[in-house]
Enzyme design. Structure first.
Site: not given
Ligand code: OAD
Length: 293
Positions: A115, A132, A140, A143, A204, A229
């Site tokens: 983001d 990531h 593009c 090109c 998170g 978390n």
């Molecule tokens: P996940 O959705 O797997 O994990 C998010 C974590 O944040 C979970 O363990 C939630 O419990 C926690 N969480 C959510 N909201 C929260 C809050 N307000 N305060 C504290 N904790 C909170 O997301 P990522 O670990 O980022 O990859 O996922 C890793 C990758 O998997 C991403 O970068 C993406 C995805 O597929 C690609 O797009 C290549």
């Protein structure tokens, strides 16, 4: 003070006296949920539980490189509707990382988020690893012409798939999809950073995706780690031993803490945990100033 676990008190003291000076942060989608962007894996609210209408062959197809080449529309729709419609702004947790940098203790910030909110919080380019990739820029696929996020958002208002102005190619955001190559120097950099790190702060993220999750498991023994978390203790953090012993409660913030000699786990909303942590460090005012400026 006696309401804090000994390891947490020790971390705070060591930051104050300058003996912790190489903090590495590792974050995931959970630090951006307060900005209105869903995470991926939280049951029901996470993106992967909301994609039924896309008829995907498998849950993560939307972020899969080969699937994108056959059918780019779902990814663009998700980026438009879930990531940028609300014009997200950095959260308190993003600014906390910037504050670590301003206090001179941030060695590196690893974000798995696409983001771009880490950049918008002002974290310097040389401290930031967008493992990531990022949505803030695009190119593009034929090109290589470079485009910006505002350009892409404008295109997505009328076209399901943005096309290059100079050739028939699809313009794709500079994000790394599953099955695509990660930055060349990522693992080398991780190794160097983890070698120098005195404190790892993980916020998170479910730690479900390699290789950044190995920052956690490759930390040297006797180095400190803080995990933040919202998950409850039924959902253990991979690579982290359950911290037995006393549970420290902070009911004002709906946060509780468990700790062992080197690991501290803070269960609660990221921003609430950051409020507590900055308070213990005596940095609350600096954080407010940073957010306001
Ligand atoms: P996940 O959705 O797997 O994990 C998010 C974590 O944040 C979970 O363990 C939630 O419990 C926690 N969480 C959510 N909201 C929260 C809050 N307000 N305060 C504290 N904790 C909170 O997301 P990522 O670990 O980022 O990859 O996922 C890793 C990758 O998997 C991403 O970068 C993406 C995805 O597929 C690609 O797009 C290549």
């Amino acid at each position: 003070d006696n309401k804090l676990p000994a390891s947490l008190r020790c971390i705070v003291n060591k930051i104050e006296d300058g003996s912790i000076k190489n903090v590495v942060t590792l974050v995931g989608a959970g630090i951006s949920t307060a900005a209105g962007i869903p995470d991926f894996r939280s049951p029901s609210s996470g993106l992967y539980d909301k994609l039924q209408e896309y008829n995907l062959p498998f849950k993560t197809a939307i972020f899969d490189g080969s699937y994108f080449e056959q059918n780019p529309k779902p990814l663009f729709r998700v980026l438009r509707d879930c990531f940028f419609k609300t014009h997200p702004k950095p959260t308190k947790t993003h600014f906390f990382v910037k504050l670590l940098e301003e206090k001179g203790v941030l060695r590196r910030h690893y974000t798995q988020n696409i983001d771009g909110l880490d950049r918008l919080a002002g974290i310097s380019h040389d401290k930031l690893v967008e493992a990531h990739g990022t949505m803030q820029s695009a190119h593009c696929s034929e090109c290589q012409e470079v485009y910006s996020l505002p350009w892409m958002m404008l295109q997505l208002e009328s076209n399901p798939v943005p096309k290059c102005a100079k050739c028939p190619g699809v313009v794709r955001p500079d994000i790394i999809l599953f099955g695509e190559y990660l930055p060349d120097d990522l693992t080398k950099r991780m190794k160097e950073d983890v070698g120098e790190c005195d404190l790892l702060i993980v916020m998170g993220t479910s730690l479900a995706v390699h290789p950044v999750s190995t920052l956690v498991t490759s930390m040297r023994p006797q180095k400190f780690r803080i995990f933040i978390n919202k998950s409850n203790s039924g959902n253990r953090i991979p690579g982290v031993d359950p911290c037995c012993g006393r549970r420290y409660e902070f009911p004002d913030k709906q946060v509780w803490v468990e700790a062992s000699s080197c690991d501290v786990i803070m269960y609660g909303d990221c921003d609430d945990c950051i409020d507590l942590l900055t308070g213990w460090l005596g940095w609350s005012e600096s954080l407010i100033e940073l957010i306001q400026n």
